[in-house]
Scaffold this motif. Structure first.
Motif, PDB file in Angstrom:
ATOM      1  N   ALA A 112     -63.648   9.060 112.053  1.00  0.00           N
ATOM      2  CA  ALA A 112     -62.965  10.207 112.525  1.00  0.00           C
ATOM      3  C   ALA A 112     -64.170  11.732 112.518  1.00  0.00           C
ATOM      4  O   ALA A 112     -63.385  12.353 111.158  1.00  0.00           O
ATOM      5  CB  ALA A 112     -61.607  10.119 111.971  1.00  0.00           C
ATOM      6  N   ASP A 113     -64.651  11.005 114.133  1.00  0.00           N
ATOM      7  CA  ASP A 113     -65.390  12.941 113.433  1.00  0.00           C
ATOM      8  C   ASP A 113     -64.438  14.372 113.701  1.00  0.00           C
ATOM      9  O   ASP A 113     -63.304  13.939 114.070  1.00  0.00           O
ATOM     10  CB  ASP A 113     -65.813  12.893 115.101  1.00  0.00           C
ATOM     11  CG  ASP A 113     -67.374  11.803 115.520  1.00  0.00           C
ATOM     12  OD1 ASP A 113     -67.317  11.600 113.890  1.00  0.00           O
ATOM     13  OD2 ASP A 113     -67.528  11.547 115.884  1.00  0.00           O
ATOM     14  N   PRO A 114     -64.660  15.108 112.562  1.00  0.00           N
ATOM     15  CA  PRO A 114     -65.742  15.235 112.752  1.00  0.00           C
ATOM     16  C   PRO A 114     -66.162  14.974 110.744  1.00  0.00           C
ATOM     17  O   PRO A 114     -66.705  15.676 109.846  1.00  0.00           O
ATOM     18  CB  PRO A 114     -66.292  17.065 112.333  1.00  0.00           C
ATOM     19  CG  PRO A 114     -64.325  17.744 112.309  1.00  0.00           C
ATOM     20  CD  PRO A 114     -63.860  16.570 113.410  1.00  0.00           C
ATOM     21  N   PHE A 115     -64.816  14.133 110.274  1.00  0.00           N
ATOM     22  CA  PHE A 115     -64.702  14.160 109.604  1.00  0.00           C
ATOM     23  C   PHE A 115     -65.904  12.720 108.648  1.00  0.00           C
ATOM     24  O   PHE A 115     -65.752  12.247 107.434  1.00  0.00           O
ATOM     25  CB  PHE A 115     -63.599  13.806 108.726  1.00  0.00           C
ATOM     26  CG  PHE A 115     -62.448  14.576 108.689  1.00  0.00           C
ATOM     27  CD1 PHE A 115     -62.500  15.765 107.898  1.00  0.00           C
ATOM     28  CD2 PHE A 115     -61.478  14.820 109.927  1.00  0.00           C
ATOM     29  CE1 PHE A 115     -62.091  17.393 107.738  1.00  0.00           C
ATOM     30  CE2 PHE A 115     -60.859  15.983 110.234  1.00  0.00           C
ATOM     31  CZ  PHE A 115     -60.770  16.636 109.430  1.00  0.00           C
ATOM     32  N   GLY A 116     -66.729  12.121 109.726  1.00  0.00           N
ATOM     33  CA  GLY A 116     -67.606  11.347 109.033  1.00  0.00           C
ATOM     34  C   GLY A 116     -66.556   9.666 109.273  1.00  0.00           C
ATOM     35  O   GLY A 116     -65.898   9.796 110.353  1.00  0.00           O
ATOM     36  N   ALA A 117     -67.287   8.824 108.728  1.00  0.00           N
ATOM     37  CA  ALA A 117     -66.554   7.516 108.754  1.00  0.00           C
ATOM     38  C   ALA A 117     -66.224   6.228 107.693  1.00  0.00           C
ATOM     39  O   ALA A 117     -66.593   7.039 106.225  1.00  0.00           O
ATOM     40  CB  ALA A 117     -68.251   6.606 109.229  1.00  0.00           C
ATOM     41  N   ALA A 118     -65.284   6.003 107.658  1.00  0.00           N
ATOM     42  CA  ALA A 118     -65.227   4.836 106.276  1.00  0.00           C
ATOM     43  C   ALA A 118     -65.488   2.837 105.808  1.00  0.00           C
ATOM     44  O   ALA A 118     -65.259   3.025 107.400  1.00  0.00           O
ATOM     45  CB  ALA A 118     -64.038   5.022 105.880  1.00  0.00           C
ATOM     46  N   ARG A 119     -65.693   2.741 105.340  1.00  0.00           N
ATOM     47  CA  ARG A 119     -65.407   0.801 105.383  1.00  0.00           C
ATOM     48  C   ARG A 119     -64.584   1.075 104.589  1.00  0.00           C
ATOM     49  O   ARG A 119     -63.444   1.358 103.785  1.00  0.00           O
ATOM     50  CB  ARG A 119     -66.996   0.736 104.016  1.00  0.00           C
ATOM     51  CG  ARG A 119     -66.586  -0.696 104.755  1.00  0.00           C
ATOM     52  CD  ARG A 119     -67.109  -1.403 103.474  1.00  0.00           C
ATOM     53  NE  ARG A 119     -67.931  -1.133 102.344  1.00  0.00           N
ATOM     54  CZ  ARG A 119     -66.303  -1.584 101.645  1.00  0.00           C
ATOM     55  NH1 ARG A 119     -65.809  -2.838 101.429  1.00  0.00           N
ATOM     56  NH2 ARG A 119     -66.350  -0.972 100.285  1.00  0.00           N
ATOM     57  N   ILE A 120     -63.066   0.285 105.435  1.00  0.00           N
ATOM     58  CA  ILE A 120     -62.180  -0.777 105.079  1.00  0.00           C
ATOM     59  C   ILE A 120     -62.424  -1.831 105.563  1.00  0.00           C
ATOM     60  O   ILE A 120     -62.475  -2.621 106.593  1.00  0.00           O
ATOM     61  CB  ILE A 120     -61.139   0.170 106.331  1.00  0.00           C
ATOM     62  CG1 ILE A 120     -61.229   1.357 106.285  1.00  0.00           C
ATOM     63  CG2 ILE A 120     -59.819  -0.966 105.507  1.00  0.00           C
ATOM     64  CD1 ILE A 120     -60.335   2.015 107.535  1.00  0.00           C
ATOM     65  N   ALA A 121     -62.460  -2.342 103.886  1.00  0.00           N
ATOM     66  CA  ALA A 121     -62.556  -4.012 103.311  1.00  0.00           C
ATOM     67  C   ALA A 121     -61.248  -4.636 103.649  1.00  0.00           C
ATOM     68  O   ALA A 121     -60.341  -4.287 102.065  1.00  0.00           O
ATOM     69  CB  ALA A 121     -63.935  -4.047 102.771  1.00  0.00           C
ATOM     70  N   MET A 122     -60.915  -5.454 104.003  1.00  0.00           N
ATOM     71  CA  MET A 122     -59.082  -6.297 103.048  1.00  0.00           C
ATOM     72  C   MET A 122     -60.053  -7.417 103.250  1.00  0.00           C
ATOM     73  O   MET A 122     -60.182  -8.351 104.212  1.00  0.00           O
ATOM     74  CB  MET A 122     -58.515  -6.224 104.788  1.00  0.00           C
ATOM     75  CG  MET A 122     -57.888  -4.939 105.021  1.00  0.00           C
ATOM     76  SD  MET A 122     -56.947  -4.794 106.472  1.00  0.00           S
ATOM     77  CE  MET A 122     -58.456  -4.273 107.623  1.00  0.00           C
ATOM     78  N   LYS A 123     -59.314  -8.614 102.707  1.00  0.00           N
ATOM     79  CA  LYS A 123     -59.544  -9.442 101.978  1.00  0.00           C
ATOM     80  C   LYS A 123     -58.419 -10.102 101.727  1.00  0.00           C
ATOM     81  O   LYS A 123     -57.011 -10.091 100.904  1.00  0.00           O
ATOM     82  CB  LYS A 123     -60.356  -9.727 100.338  1.00  0.00           C
ATOM     83  CG  LYS A 123     -60.662 -10.957  99.804  1.00  0.00           C
ATOM     84  CD  LYS A 123     -61.910 -10.972  98.546  1.00  0.00           C
ATOM     85  CE  LYS A 123     -61.612 -12.587  98.247  1.00  0.00           C
ATOM     86  NZ  LYS A 123     -62.684 -12.108  97.166  1.00  0.00           N
TER      87      LYS A 123
END
Length: 148
Positions: free
Chosen positions: A81-92
């Motif tokens: 989500a620019d300009p806010f950067g990026a995130a990892r979303i891990a679902m298990k």
């Protein structure tokens, strides 16, 4: 990192069917205003989901890319989500009897979120993610009840 867990009273395959329908993300992902586009091969590795997120008139377009996909077990996305950067979303998805123990991990990868990472930000994200899991569980249970 923010980690949330929720026991969903539906099977992993029923929960996976919700995760594997990119058009339905707006139903359970808190903050999603509109699903803009879903790659036809969602949720295969490399597939993209474009959404508009925000509150009221403050919106931005976000792209989620599938990094890991193990049907009925694990889905890992990179949300940009620019300009806010990026995130990892891990679902298990872990079988728990006839139900699913759903674990959601969120971790900033790039951008301002990496500098603001810590208790206040993680707390807000954990609240948001808890709301998402409540919605996901409600939909999964409702659809499970309708199919029985």
């Amino acid at each position: 990192m923010a980690r949330n867990r929720r026991l969903i009273l539906s099977s992993p395959s029923e929960v996976w069917s919700l995760l594997s329908d990119g058009h339905r993300y707006g139903e359970w992902v808190t903050g999603t205003q509109q699903v803009l586009a879903v790659d036809p091969h969602w949720p295969d590795v490399g597939a993209r989901l474009r959404v508009r997120v925000g509150a009221g008139p403050l919106t931005l377009d976000d792209t989620c890319v599938v990094r890991i996909s193990e049907p009925h077990h694990r889905l890992q996305l990179e949300a940009k989500a620019d300009p806010f950067g990026a995130a990892r979303i891990a679902m298990k998805l872990t079988p728990w009897g006839d139900h699913t123990l759903f674990t959601l991990d969120w971790h900033p990868l790039r951008g301002p979120g990496t500098r603001m990472h810590g208790l206040p930000v993680d707390y807000v994200v954990a609240i948001r993610n808890g709301m998402m899991l409540t919605k996901l569980a409600r939909i999964a249970v409702s659809e499970h009840a309708g199919s029985v």
